[in-house]
Design a protein around this motif. Structure first.
Motif, PDB file in Angstrom:
ATOM      1  N   PHE A 164       0.788  -1.228   0.000  1.00 37.59           N
ATOM      2  CA  PHE A 164       0.000   0.000   0.000  1.00 37.59           C
ATOM      3  C   PHE A 164       0.830   1.294   0.000  1.00 37.59           C
ATOM      4  N   THR A 165       2.019   1.280   0.583  1.00 40.43           N
ATOM      5  CA  THR A 165       2.775   2.530   0.731  1.00 40.43           C
ATOM      6  C   THR A 165       3.105   3.201  -0.599  1.00 40.43           C
ATOM      7  N   PRO A 166       3.596   2.478  -1.629  1.00 38.59           N
ATOM      8  CA  PRO A 166       3.934   3.181  -2.877  1.00 38.59           C
ATOM      9  C   PRO A 166       2.764   3.956  -3.473  1.00 38.59           C
ATOM     10  N   ALA A 167       1.607   3.282  -3.610  1.00 37.20           N
ATOM     11  CA  ALA A 167       0.459   3.946  -4.228  1.00 37.20           C
ATOM     12  C   ALA A 167      -0.037   5.110  -3.380  1.00 37.20           C
ATOM     13  N   PHE A 168      -0.138   4.910  -2.053  1.00 39.76           N
ATOM     14  CA  PHE A 168      -0.660   5.975  -1.204  1.00 39.76           C
ATOM     15  C   PHE A 168       0.339   7.125  -1.058  1.00 39.76           C
ATOM     16  N   SER A 169       1.641   6.842  -1.126  1.00 37.84           N
ATOM     17  CA  SER A 169       2.628   7.918  -1.080  1.00 37.84           C
ATOM     18  C   SER A 169       2.467   8.847  -2.267  1.00 37.84           C
ATOM     19  N   VAL A 170       2.168   8.260  -3.426  1.00 34.31           N
ATOM     20  CA  VAL A 170       1.958   9.066  -4.626  1.00 34.31           C
ATOM     21  C   VAL A 170       0.635   9.818  -4.547  1.00 34.31           C
ATOM     22  N   LEU A 171      -0.408   9.129  -4.118  1.00 36.16           N
ATOM     23  CA  LEU A 171      -1.731   9.758  -4.063  1.00 36.16           C
ATOM     24  C   LEU A 171      -1.803  10.865  -3.018  1.00 36.16           C
ATOM     25  N   LEU A 172      -1.080  10.720  -1.916  1.00 39.93           N
ATOM     26  CA  LEU A 172      -1.112  11.717  -0.856  1.00 39.93           C
ATOM     27  C   LEU A 172      -0.100  12.832  -1.058  1.00 39.93           C
ATOM     28  N   ALA A 173       0.827  12.653  -2.003  1.00 44.95           N
ATOM     29  CA  ALA A 173       1.877  13.654  -2.214  1.00 44.95           C
ATOM     30  C   ALA A 173       1.326  14.852  -2.958  1.00 44.95           C
ATOM     31  N   ASP A 174       2.206  15.879  -3.146  1.00 41.40           N
ATOM     32  CA  ASP A 174       1.817  17.072  -3.887  1.00 41.40           C
ATOM     33  C   ASP A 174       1.436  16.704  -5.309  1.00 41.40           C
ATOM     34  N   GLY A 175       0.645  17.580  -5.928  1.00 39.49           N
ATOM     35  CA  GLY A 175       0.162  17.321  -7.274  1.00 39.49           C
ATOM     36  C   GLY A 175       1.272  17.132  -8.286  1.00 39.49           C
ATOM     37  N   GLY A 176       2.443  17.799  -8.062  1.00 38.46           N
ATOM     38  CA  GLY A 176       3.543  17.689  -9.006  1.00 38.46           C
ATOM     39  C   GLY A 176       4.029  16.272  -9.159  1.00 38.46           C
ATOM     40  N   LEU A 177       4.000  15.476  -8.047  1.00 33.95           N
ATOM     41  CA  LEU A 177       4.428  14.085  -8.139  1.00 33.95           C
ATOM     42  C   LEU A 177       3.376  13.236  -8.827  1.00 33.95           C
ATOM     43  N   ARG A 178       2.104  13.536  -8.587  1.00 37.31           N
ATOM     44  CA  ARG A 178       1.031  12.745  -9.185  1.00 37.31           C
ATOM     45  C   ARG A 178       0.840  13.034 -10.664  1.00 37.31           C
ATOM     46  N   GLU A 179       1.243  14.236 -11.097  1.00 38.65           N
ATOM     47  CA  GLU A 179       0.938  14.678 -12.455  1.00 38.65           C
ATOM     48  C   GLU A 179       1.517  13.719 -13.494  1.00 38.65           C
ATOM     49  N   GLY A 180       0.667  13.229 -14.341  1.00 34.06           N
ATOM     50  CA  GLY A 180       1.104  12.387 -15.446  1.00 34.06           C
ATOM     51  C   GLY A 180       1.326  10.935 -15.079  1.00 34.06           C
ATOM     52  N   LEU A 181       1.203  10.556 -13.783  1.00 29.96           N
ATOM     53  CA  LEU A 181       1.496   9.178 -13.392  1.00 29.96           C
ATOM     54  C   LEU A 181       0.304   8.246 -13.590  1.00 29.96           C
ATOM     55  N   TRP A 182      -0.864   8.819 -13.814  1.00 27.72           N
ATOM     56  CA  TRP A 182      -2.051   7.982 -13.986  1.00 27.72           C
ATOM     57  C   TRP A 182      -2.361   7.763 -15.458  1.00 27.72           C
ATOM     58  N   ARG A 183      -1.874   8.688 -16.319  1.00 22.87           N
ATOM     59  CA  ARG A 183      -2.176   8.568 -17.745  1.00 22.87           C
ATOM     60  C   ARG A 183      -1.262   7.537 -18.388  1.00 22.87           C
ATOM     61  N   ASP A 184      -1.866   6.537 -19.012  1.00 19.97           N
ATOM     62  CA  ASP A 184      -1.097   5.543 -19.757  1.00 19.97           C
ATOM     63  C   ASP A 184      -0.831   6.057 -21.158  1.00 19.97           C
ATOM     64  N   ARG A 185       0.362   5.782 -21.664  1.00 16.61           N
ATOM     65  CA  ARG A 185       0.743   6.244 -22.990  1.00 16.61           C
ATOM     66  C   ARG A 185       0.566   5.154 -24.043  1.00 16.61           C
ATOM     67  N   VAL A 186      -0.212   4.126 -23.704  1.00 16.32           N
ATOM     68  CA  VAL A 186      -0.476   3.039 -24.649  1.00 16.32           C
ATOM     69  C   VAL A 186      -1.921   3.125 -25.120  1.00 16.32           C
ATOM     70  N   GLY A 187      -2.243   2.353 -26.131  1.00 11.66           N
ATOM     71  CA  GLY A 187      -3.582   2.398 -26.686  1.00 11.66           C
ATOM     72  C   GLY A 187      -4.620   1.757 -25.783  1.00 11.66           C
ATOM     73  N   ARG A 188      -5.891   2.128 -26.019  1.00 10.06           N
ATOM     74  CA  ARG A 188      -6.990   1.597 -25.224  1.00 10.06           C
ATOM     75  C   ARG A 188      -7.096   0.085 -25.377  1.00 10.06           C
ATOM     76  N   ARG A 189      -6.803  -0.414 -26.564  1.00 11.03           N
ATOM     77  CA  ARG A 189      -6.931  -1.861 -26.798  1.00 11.03           C
ATOM     78  C   ARG A 189      -5.965  -2.642 -25.903  1.00 11.03           C
ATOM     79  N   GLU A 190      -4.749  -2.147 -25.756  1.00 12.05           N
ATOM     80  CA  GLU A 190      -3.777  -2.841 -24.905  1.00 12.05           C
ATOM     81  C   GLU A 190      -4.201  -2.776 -23.445  1.00 12.05           C
TER      82      GLU A 190
END
Length: 734
Positions: A164-190
């Motif tokens: 749990f710590t890695p995901a919650f550390s990112v989610l609870l951190a400042d927006g600068g750390l979270r920015e862009g970490l949720w968007r996948d750069r692969v296609g929807r099919r994959e």
């Protein structure tokens, strides 16, 4: 009030999360002696103190008390140990993380991931030590099972932390750390294929367990492989959330004995299972962080290679590359190139500082970028120069350019006790399809920008509206490049033109002026006027004058037999050279190591250049005269207020401008000017030289008016320096 409500809401949310993790962990407990195999709250608490600081560990005791009051009652003697084990362990781990980072924020990198892992192990060991002591004190665990209790408690905390710590550390951190970490750069099919694969792999584990297969747990390699796939291909948060789902699902199956699986009964069984789950939670996340770090580094290197570090705009090389692509690809759209150069920007650096100059460059870069849409290519191409290639008509580009000039003109930047202002010049070159080459378009825009600066700056010039004048400027720029190339390749020849005394009793030693001739890359001779104009306009004058001085001294040093025949050797210096302190130092040093006496040299400076900066000119003259050099004031009579400053200017000769000499016999004004200059020069104990004397009649008139020396075609045309010194006929007028 609003801050207090926000803090209260955050406290309740975090307390609820910690409580929910503890409730889930209580599902693993079947008897009072059981110790949970999975304590997610440890991971949530650790992420909390890492992201928001140790003071937020206050959440832990409230959540633990709520747990024991509602879901998991414990003996009163154990309650303080339960609170202390979770709270103190979180504080210790938070202290370690704060010390390890040394004030640096949390970043998604391998080093920080390993730091969290070490801090998590410290938390687990601390919590297990205090908690086991409480179990023994409350009589919940037999002393003979102390080691088993400590190991299970520590591994349960460790599993909760790694999951749990890695995901919650990112989610609870400042927006600068979270920015862009949720968007996948692969296609929807994959993404869909990965999600279905994960569901099917988990379903396969349940099916195999229900079938009674002894090796059903071996199928855990399938979701592990999918997590590794996510780590390489997807965003880090996708991997972290997927890891939480997989570990939680498998721990529930095995810890609760669901899906045909049997709960681990021995310490060895529990340890092996929990170690397997810890590895499943650690390996994909570390791989995801390493992959993200590698991508981030690659992006940073690409940005550094393509962007200007000060403004974030495109750099020159990237702009030119993309501009060429646009010119080749936009076959149906008009394109306009705007070239912007700040006016008098050096004053900002000199009067404020280079830091202030950088601040202004950043601000102007923002104005330039904001003026044009996303379709435009915007670049900082030099120190205070910007370029924009935009798909609009010329009239639209002019409108945008004028609006941009107004924005820059209205710019006010407060710097210490100053208010900095700015102005700019813009040149525009327009291209219609089919487009020509980029270099030609850029040269037209650059020439138009240069014209705007010469018109006074803070204005815009369109290349199409300048006509022949802009062609002349463009040709002048090309000449400047050719001059620079000629200097590098030393494609110059020294010529001499004699200056002879009009008094037949004067000295017979040689007086002459050094003239320069040059050839282009094909060996064709080029006009000297073109050379001088290009050198002066594009600030090549000091470099050219250095070349001439060095070449003249070198020739005289290698021909010492001619040194005694020289009365004075005239060398022209440009306006830029006259105020160049480096040239002054160079010339002084060159004279000191030369065998040529300094009094043989006469430095010729123009009246116009002296008037432009009389203080520096006088300082230069004094320094060179102290070394022994003489001076001549060239083109005299064409400047302003010539006689007003003459008594304060320490020169030896006044060279009367050739425009007056050529008009002798045809203009009474010319005769009056020549006579006046001669009389005033003699009053000031100076000598006069008449330039461009072309006829015998002019020589007679000059002699009659008392002019001391003459120079021109009536005496001799310029000759190469070797031929000049072999010709004895140039010593005086026949």
């Amino acid at each position: 009030m609003a801050d207090a409500l926000g803090t209260l809401r955050r406290f309740l949310l975090l307390t609820g999360l910690y409580y929910a993790g503890a409730v889930m962990a209580s599902l693993y407990l079947r008897t009072p002696e059981d110790i949970t195999l999975f304590w997610p709250s440890a991971g949530i608490g650790f992420a909390l103190v890492v992201s928001w600081g140790k003071r937020w560990a206050v959440v832990v005791p409230f959540a633990v008390i709520a747990l024991h009051l509602t879901v998991l009652p414990v003996p009163e003697t154990f309650l303080p140990y339960s609170i202390a084990s979770n709270t103190i362990a979180a504080l210790v781990a938070g202290w370690y993380a704060e010390r390890a980072r040394r004030g640096d924020g949390l970043h998604l990198r391998t080093a920080d991931g390993l730091m969290l892992l070490r801090g998590g192990l410290l938390l687990a060991a601390t919590s297990a030590t205090i908690g086991t002591a409480g179990l023994l004190h409350a009589g919940i665990v037999d002393p003979s099972h102390t080691l088993r209790a400590w190991v299970l408690w520590a591994m349960g905390d460790a599993l909760g932390i790694t999951t749990f710590t890695p995901a919650f550390s990112v989610l609870l951190a400042d927006g600068g750390l979270r920015e862009g970490l949720w968007r996948d750069r692969v296609g929807r099919r994959e993404q869909v294929a990965w999600g279905l694969g994960l569901i099917l792999s988990l379903a396969g584990i349940v099916t195999a367990g229900n079938s009674g297969n002894l090796y059903a747990l071996g199928l855990v390699s399938l979701p592990l492989a999918l997590l590794l796939w996510a780590a390489v291909r997807f965003s880090p948060l996708t991997t972290m959330v997927g890891t939480i789902l997989v570990v939680t699902f498998i721990s529930l199956l095995t810890g609760l004995g669901l899906g045909g699986f049997t709960r681990p009964l021995t310490l060895l069984d529990s340890s092996v299972l929990m170690l397997l789950l810890i590895l499943i939670s650690v390996i994909p996340v570390l791989l995801a962080i390493a992959t993200y770090e590698q991508r981030h580094t690659a992006i940073a290197l690409y940005t550094r290679a393509t962007r200007d570090p000060l403004t974030g705009l495109l750099n020159r090389s990237t702009f030119e590359e993309r501009a060429r692509e646009k010119l080749a690809g936009d076959a149906h759209r008009d394109l306009s190139l705007l070239y912007l150069d700040l006016d008098h920007f050096k004053l900002v650096n000199d009067s404020a500082s280079h830091v202030a100059g950088d601040d202004m460059i950043r601000t102007v870069g923002g104005l330039v970028s904001a003026e044009f849409g996303d379709d435009a290519l915007v670049a900082r191409t030099g120190g205070d120069e910007f370029a924009v290639l935009v798909p609009v008509t010329e009239s639209a580009a002019i409108t945008c350019g004028r609006r941009l000039l107004a924005s820059i003109d209205g710019l006010r930047i407060a710097w210490q006790d100053q208010m900095l202002t700015a102005a700019a010049s813009i040149g525009i070159a327009h291209s219609r399809a089919p487009h020509g080459d980029f270099d030609t378009l850029l040269s037209h825009a650059d020439a138009a920008c240069f014209a705007a600066k010469e018109y006074g700056g803070n204005r815009l010039v369109a290349a199409s509206r300048e006509g022949d004048e802009l062609k002349v400027r463009t040709a002048s720029m090309r000449s400047a490049l050719q001059v620079r190339e000629a200097l590098d390749q030393r494609r110059f020849t020294l010529y001499c033109q004699p200056i002879v005394p009009l008094d037949p009793l004067a000295t017979t030693k040689r007086n002459f002026e050094i003239l320069l001739r040059w050839t282009d890359a094909d060996g064709a001779p080029r006009a000297p006027a073109e050379l001088i104009a290009a050198a002066e306009r594009y600030r090549l004058g000091p470099r050219l004058d250095r070349y001439v001085v060095d070449a003249v001294l070198h020739w005289l040093e290698t021909h010492p037999e001619y040194a005694d025949t020289i009365h004075h050797c005239g060398i022209n210096l440009g306006g830029g050279t006259l105020v160049d302190e480096e040239f002054s130092d160079y010339f002084a040093a060159r004279l000191r190591r030369s065998s040529v006496p300094a009094e043989r040299l006469c430095l010729e400076i123009t009246e116009t250049n002296v008037v432009r900066d009389r203080t520096r000119a006088q300082r230069f003259i004094k320094r060179m005269r102290d070394l022994g050099c003489r001076f001549a004031l060239d083109d005299f009579g064409t400047g302003f207020c010539s006689f007003g400053y003459l008594q304060h200017l320490d020169v030896d000769y006044l060279k009367i401008d050739g425009s007056f000499v050529r008009d002798l016999g045809n203009s009474e004004l010319a005769e009056a000017v020549v006579r006046s200059i001669t009389e005033i020069a003699h009053v000031l104990d100076k000598r006069t030289v008449a330039e461009q004397a072309e006829t015998r009649a002019q020589l007679d008139s000059l002699r009659a008016m008392g002019v001391d020396y003459a120079q021109g075609y009536a005496i001799s045309r310029p000759q190469p320096i070797d031929a000049f010194f072999e010709d004895v006929a140039t010593l005086r007028i026949a």
